[in-house]
Design an enzyme around this catalytic site. Structure first.
Site, PDB file in Angstrom:
ATOM      1  N   LYS A 111     -33.439  86.847  18.637  1.00  0.00           N
ATOM      2  CA  LYS A 111     -32.956  87.897  19.550  1.00  0.00           C
ATOM      3  C   LYS A 111     -33.167  89.282  18.954  1.00  0.00           C
ATOM      4  CE  LYS A 111     -29.471  85.206  22.065  1.00  0.00           C
ATOM      5  NZ  LYS A 111     -28.025  84.996  22.261  1.00  0.00           N
ATOM      6  N   LYS A 191     -37.332  76.141  27.294  1.00  0.00           N
ATOM      7  CA  LYS A 191     -36.008  75.681  27.648  1.00  0.00           C
ATOM      8  C   LYS A 191     -35.639  76.274  29.018  1.00  0.00           C
ATOM      9  CE  LYS A 191     -31.328  76.596  26.050  1.00  0.00           C
ATOM     10  NZ  LYS A 191     -30.426  76.894  24.949  1.00  0.00           N
ATOM     11  N   LYS A 194     -31.847  80.956  32.604  1.00  0.00           N
ATOM     12  CA  LYS A 194     -31.813  81.889  33.722  1.00  0.00           C
ATOM     13  C   LYS A 194     -32.673  83.124  33.463  1.00  0.00           C
ATOM     14  CE  LYS A 194     -28.765  83.385  37.280  1.00  0.00           C
ATOM     15  NZ  LYS A 194     -27.411  83.491  37.780  1.00  0.00           N
TER      16      LYS A 194
END
Ligand code: TRP
Length: 334
Positions: A111, A191, A194
């Site tokens: 991230k 994966k 959303k």
């Protein structure tokens, strides 16, 4: 008594990846163990998020979880920010967590790479997660593969705190990783997530499911309608295994290997079966949506039950750490 804790980010409606990978498993656990399930809104703010949507996303997640089968009579379902002790214990844990451990977390590194300036909250994400779990002295943490490293760190934080302030106070929790074959996103690569836009929501109806499945990636070896395929190489076959009856799964495998069906034929059957399998969840969600005050009540009583455990843990933590007790140290109540 074995206690289970798990958390999920308030991303709005659940998608079938969350559902098959985690929540379906949680529904089973509530019959056997004392379970705490938490919608982790303070984790959600560690990355860019839509401020105007967070409230409705949190509510929608609660609706999805209840519709999917979490039963407030059998588990404690609550929102993280409703129980102030989570952030309090997280602060305490920052004082026993080595910086190097946080910097080495895979999720943090991934991230952080995507960010121009890396914020301390992102680094401390697993510390808050440790507070979530240890506040309830949970022994088991059902999570996906990607969270195993965080649970290992939670064990280390428990050990470090215990060594300094009181042997065996916090149990060292174990990660419980489901064995189900991982469901990939509709792109057949990443994966299901959303933020990648490769999901199917659990509240989708037949038409919506079909729209999403039609372009989904299948076995890459099936270039034309006549090419035989390998079901094990197809993400949609994995979905058939979850949503279709056994005889259909078998038929799908045969028709794929012999090129008897094209991928679209196979998807059509899958869409129908998914719509049927998800119908009861959809119906429960509609009922809950019609009574939002009922959902609020569930979350309120969940927070109350969580708080009573959390307060007791924090009282002991403060005492063991030598913090002077306040006359009324429960501001969360008034
Ligand atoms: N980090 C977890 C995830 O992204 C969510 C989470 C927050 C969690 N706190 C937790 C999971 C505590 C298990 C236990 O999936």
């Amino acid at each position: 008594m074995i206690r289970v804790f798990s958390g999920i980010q308030p991303s709005g409606e659940l998608h079938i990846g969350n559902y098959l990978g985690a929540v379906k498993h949680w529904v089973g656990l509530q019959d056997e163990y004392e379970c705490f399930f938490c919608i982790v809104d303070y984790h959600a703010i560690t990355q860019d998020y839509d401020v105007d949507a967070l409230e409705s996303h949190t509510f929608d997640m609660a609706v999805s979880l209840l519709a999917a089968g979490l039963d407030p009579g059998k588990c404690v379902l609550f929102v993280q920010s409703h129980v102030l002790e989570h952030t309090e214990l997280a602060w305490v844990f920052t004082t026993v967590t080595p910086l190097g451990e946080l910097e080495r977390m895979t999720q943090f590194k991934e991230k952080a790479q995507r960010q121009e300036s890396v914020l301390a909250g992102l680094l401390n994400y697993p510390v808050l997660q440790a507070a979530d779990v240890l506040l309830y002295k949970a022994n088991r943490v059902p999570v996906g593969e990607d969270q195993v490293q965080h649970v290992e760190l939670i064990r280390e934080i428990a050990r470090k705190w215990n060594t300094r302030y009181g042997q065996d106070f916090f149990p060292e929790p174990h990660a419980q990783v489901g064995r189900a074959r991982r469901i990939l996103g509709l792109d057949g690569q990443s994966k299901m997530s959303k933020s990648l836009g490769n999901t199917i929501g659990i509240l989708e109806e037949l038409d919506g499911i079909w729209e999403l499945l039609r372009p989904a990636v299948t076995d890459p070896a099936r270039v034309t309608r006549k090419d035989p395929g390998t079901p094990e190489m197809c993400n949609l076959y994995a979905l058939h295994q979850q949503f279709s009856p056994a005889y259909t799964v078998e038929e799908v495998a045969n028709k794929c290997r012999t090129a008897g069906w094209g991928c679209l034929d196979c998807k059509r059957v899958l869409a129908d079966n998914m719509a049927v399998a998800l119908a009861p969840i959809r119906e429960r969600a509609a009922e809950l949506r019609a009574r939002p005050e009922r959902v609020q009540e569930v979350l309120e009583s969940g927070a109350e039950r969580a708080r009573s455990v959390a307060r007791e843990t924090m009282r002991e933590v403060r005492e063991r750490m030598g913090l002077l007790s306040a006359p009324q140290a429960t501001p969360s109540e008034t």
